[in-house]
Each structure stands twice: as C-alpha cells, then as structure tokens.
Design an enzyme around this catalytic site. Structure first.
Site, PDB file in Angstrom:
ATOM      1  N   ASP A   1      -2.204   2.259  -4.483  1.00  0.00           N
ATOM      2  CA  ASP A   1      -3.428   2.717  -3.818  1.00  0.00           C
ATOM      3  C   ASP A   1      -4.530   1.677  -3.971  1.00  0.00           C
ATOM      4  O   ASP A   1      -4.477   0.805  -4.849  1.00  0.00           O
ATOM      5  CB  ASP A   1      -3.886   4.050  -4.409  1.00  0.00           C
ATOM      6  CG  ASP A   1      -2.915   5.179  -4.110  1.00  0.00           C
ATOM      7  OD1 ASP A   1      -2.233   5.100  -3.066  1.00  0.00           O
ATOM      8  OD2 ASP A   1      -2.820   6.109  -4.934  1.00  0.00           O
TER       9      ASP A   1
ATOM     10  N   HIS B   1       0.812  -1.214   0.000  1.00  0.00           N
ATOM     11  CA  HIS B   1       0.000   0.000   0.000  1.00  0.00           C
ATOM     12  C   HIS B   1       0.850   1.270   0.000  1.00  0.00           C
ATOM     13  O   HIS B   1       0.335   2.376  -0.189  1.00  0.00           O
ATOM     14  CB  HIS B   1      -0.916  -0.002   1.228  1.00  0.00           C
ATOM     15  CG  HIS B   1      -2.221   0.707   1.019  1.00  0.00           C
ATOM     16  ND1 HIS B   1      -2.466   1.519  -0.063  1.00  0.00           N
ATOM     17  CD2 HIS B   1      -3.359   0.745   1.765  1.00  0.00           C
ATOM     18  CE1 HIS B   1      -3.689   2.019   0.024  1.00  0.00           C
ATOM     19  NE2 HIS B   1      -4.245   1.563   1.118  1.00  0.00           N
TER      20      HIS B   1
END
Length: 413
Positions: free
Chosen positions: A388, A384
C-alpha cells in the site's frame, strides 16, 4: 575415434542457450580444454572447452542456433593433427626462390620487428576477449594484453573500453546515399539483452507498479565515512562506500515493512524472513543483478567485501547463475552515471526496488536558515498489489531517517 561435444549444464532452471561464437572451424586442430565456442544464456555466457585433443571434424549447431542442455554441438576426431595447415607453409617456403643477397642486407634491420610480430601473431587471445572486441569494433592492436606472451584477456578489453577514446581524425565527407540501409546497422540482440527487454516489459505488464520519492541529506553518512574510511580500509582490507549504508538502511526498513520484501505466488503472498539483497550493476554486455544472500546478517565490512567481489565478477562476465538468483529486494544506483532522478523498474518477482541518484549540493531550509547540503533523491518503485501507499512511504522515510542519523541503525530505531 570420434568424440561428441555437448551442451554442458547451464544452471538452475536454465534449459537452453544460443550458440554465440565458434572459435574453431572444421579441420582445425584443438587441444584439451581449448575453447571451442561460447553459448549465451538468459544471464551468463558459457565457454565450451574441448574434452580431448584432435581435429574438429564437424560443427552440428551453427552460430545463432538455439540448443538445449546436452544437445550435440560438434564432433572431434581424436589424435588427428591438422597436418595440412601446418605443413603448407613449409612447402611454400621451400618453393620460394631465395632473395638476392643485397636484399638480405637491406632488410636485416627488420629481423627484430619481424620476430616480435611473429610471436604476437602466434598468441591466441582469450575467446571471450575476441568476442568482446568484435562487438565493439576493436582489434588486438587497440588493446594492451596482460596475459602470457601478450595474450589479450577479457579484463584487458573491458579496461580499454572504460578509457576515453581519442577524437577520430576528420575523414573526407562521403557522398550521402539515398538508400536508407546504407546509413543503418542491424545487429541481432544478445540473449542477455533479449531477456532484459522481456523481463522489464513483463514487470510493467504484470505488476501494478508505482513509484514514490523522497530526498535524503547525506551529510551524516559522508562525515562518518570520511572519519573512518582509512581505519576501515586498514582493518578490513576493503573501502568503505555508500552501498553498505544503503543496504543496512534498507534491511532496517524491510523489517518494519515486510510486504516490500515479499512476492506474489498465485493467490498467495510469500513473506521472506531474510533479505537477499540484489545490487544492480551495469556491464558492457548489459544490466545484471548479483545477489548478496542473507545481507540482514552481515556487517558493514562483509557487505562491502561482497559488493566488491560480485562487482568485479560482473564486469569480467564471470557471474554464475546461482549468484544472480534468489533476490528479495534490489538497490539500483543510477547516481554513478549522473542520474538526478528516475523511476526504477521492478525486478520480478520482487515487490520493491530502491533507486539511488547523484549527490548534489542544494540550498536547504534548516532551522529557519538556508544552508548548502549534499542531497540525494531516492525513489522506491513497488508493486501496489501487495504494498500500500502507506507502507511504501513508511519504508522510504525509514531509509531516509537511518541515513540522516546512522546511529539509529546501531540502536535499531
């Protein structure tokens, strides 16, 4: 004259190994290229052959020792035969009293069996096979050897391990011991298993790992595969499986969401304009990830051939270090073991890994009607820090779309 046996080059970026097994002991005669020992590195097992013929005079690095590249392993005295061992049986034979004649007659029917046993006992099994048998509590009698004179090869042991074992006969119940140690077995982890443990923990500690899920209707892929599998095999000499479809679908999605094919290097993001696809494979010694380089430039047939070749090498323990390096994205198929859903762990420094699962018939609502369809859950674990949520979901949707309508791959849609 004494010859040194040293640690060979182990592969790119590999600087040390562990001495796993010595197949010879001081005083044993050795031939040129006869296996002396096995070394375990982070990824592969390396067999060290004898450079000369002679007698193993000294072992410098014992089993369990960590050694660097070009470190001294042993000394061999050239030209010295192990005469003591070979002559001893002859001397004993001469000293023995000849058996009575009646015994010779009674035992004559055993000659053929004795000759067979003698030939088998003189056959040296492959060192890698002996190590694998020891790790799995097997003997040569448990494995059918396919080598010369019945020699057991590593592939023979793997075949034996893959076959279901007969149910063991009930043994008399042993008295329960109050000592906990009597009911436990302590075995040192191999370097490969240690590396797997370390890298998986590093992935959790360093990456902001998150997993997103979806499901795919496999009807179109299964129908296409059934329609063309015979023609595909006849023309290309390899079976048409599901992995080439998933590889193509992932390549297609990675082009649209390039951050899933990238990695972090310090304070930079390195985007890869190519796809080196890692295909996770389970082996008797642990999980390995052979890499198919430039998978984005390959056809379905080329991908299937590469997967078959790397898979066979993985099972036989013959993958080189180079064949397991440089991957940019990984596919892991837990479905072959019956997994319905799981969260795969990243293969650092990669930023994405796709988890495939078992195909299961489930009732689905399609156009207002309930129908039974072959469904598979998909899982994308991603870093992450650079990927995204939108990018991860988009990637998985594109994989789903490509598999549910494979024509999209041809049209680049």
């Amino acid at each position: 004259m004494s010859t040194e046996v040293r640690v060979p080059t182990l592969g790119e970026s590999v600087t040390e190994a562990t001495v796993a097994t010595w197949f010879k002991q001081p005083g044993d005669a050795v031939a040129v290229d006869e296996m002396l020992c096995e070394l375990e590195t982070d990824k592969v097992t390396v067999e060290v052959p004898s450079p000369v013929a002679g007698t193993l005079s000294e072992i410098v690095a014992a089993e369990g020792d960590t050694v660097g590249v070009d470190a001294l392993l042993a000394q061999i005295s050239e030209g010295e035969a192990a005469s003591t061992k070979s002559d001893a049986p002859k001397a004993d034979a001469k000293a023995e009293k000849a058996p009575e004649k009646v015994d010779q007659v009674d035992d004559s029917y055993k000659n053929d069996a004795a000759k067979t046993d003698s030939n088998r006992s003189d056959t040296e099994d492959a060192p890698s096979a002996k190590k694998l048998m020891a790790e799995n509590n097997l003997s040569s009698d448990d494995v059918k050897g396919t080598g010369k004179d019945g020699r057991v090869m590593k592939g023979d042991v793997l075949d034996a391990l893959s076959k279901p074992k007969d149910a063991p006969k009930a043994a008399p119940a042993a008295p329960r011991s109050s000592d906990q140690a009597d009911r436990e077995e302590r075995v040192k982890m191999t370097r490969l298993r240690q590396t797997i443990a370390r890298r998986l923990k590093e992935a959790q500690n360093t990456a902001a790992m998150l997993t997103t899920y979806n499901e795919v209707d496999m009807t179109a892929v299964m129908d296409l595969r059934n329609e063309y599998k015979d023609l595909f095999l006849k023309k290309h000499g390899v079976k048409l499986g599901f992995m080439s479809f998933f590889t193509k679908a992932c390549v297609h999605a990675l082009h649209e969401v390039p951050e899933v094919n990238a990695e972090i290097d310090g304070d930079h993001v390195v985007y890869k304009n190519y796809v080196n696809m890692g295909i996770a494979a389970g082996t008797p010694t642990g999980l390995v990830v052979p890499v198919i380089n430039d998978a984005d430039q390959m056809s379905f047939a080329a991908i299937e051939k590469a997967i078959a070749e790397k898979g066979a090498k993985a099972r036989d323990g013959k993958l080189s270090m180079a064949e397991m390096q440089g991957g940019t994205f990984t596919i892991s198929n837990g479905g072959v073991y019956g997994s319905l859903m799981s969260s795969p762990i990243l293969n650092p420094p990669q930023s994405g890994i796709l988890g495939m699962h078992t195909i299961q018939d489930r009732p689905m609502a399609i156009n207002g009607q309930v129908v039974i369809r072959p469904m598979m859950y998909l899982a994308l674990s991603y870093d992450h820090r650079i990927v995204d949520g939108k990018g991860a979901v988009t990637f998985l949707v594109r994989v789903k779309e490509a598999l549910e309508d494979p024509r999209r791959l041809l049209m680049d849609l």
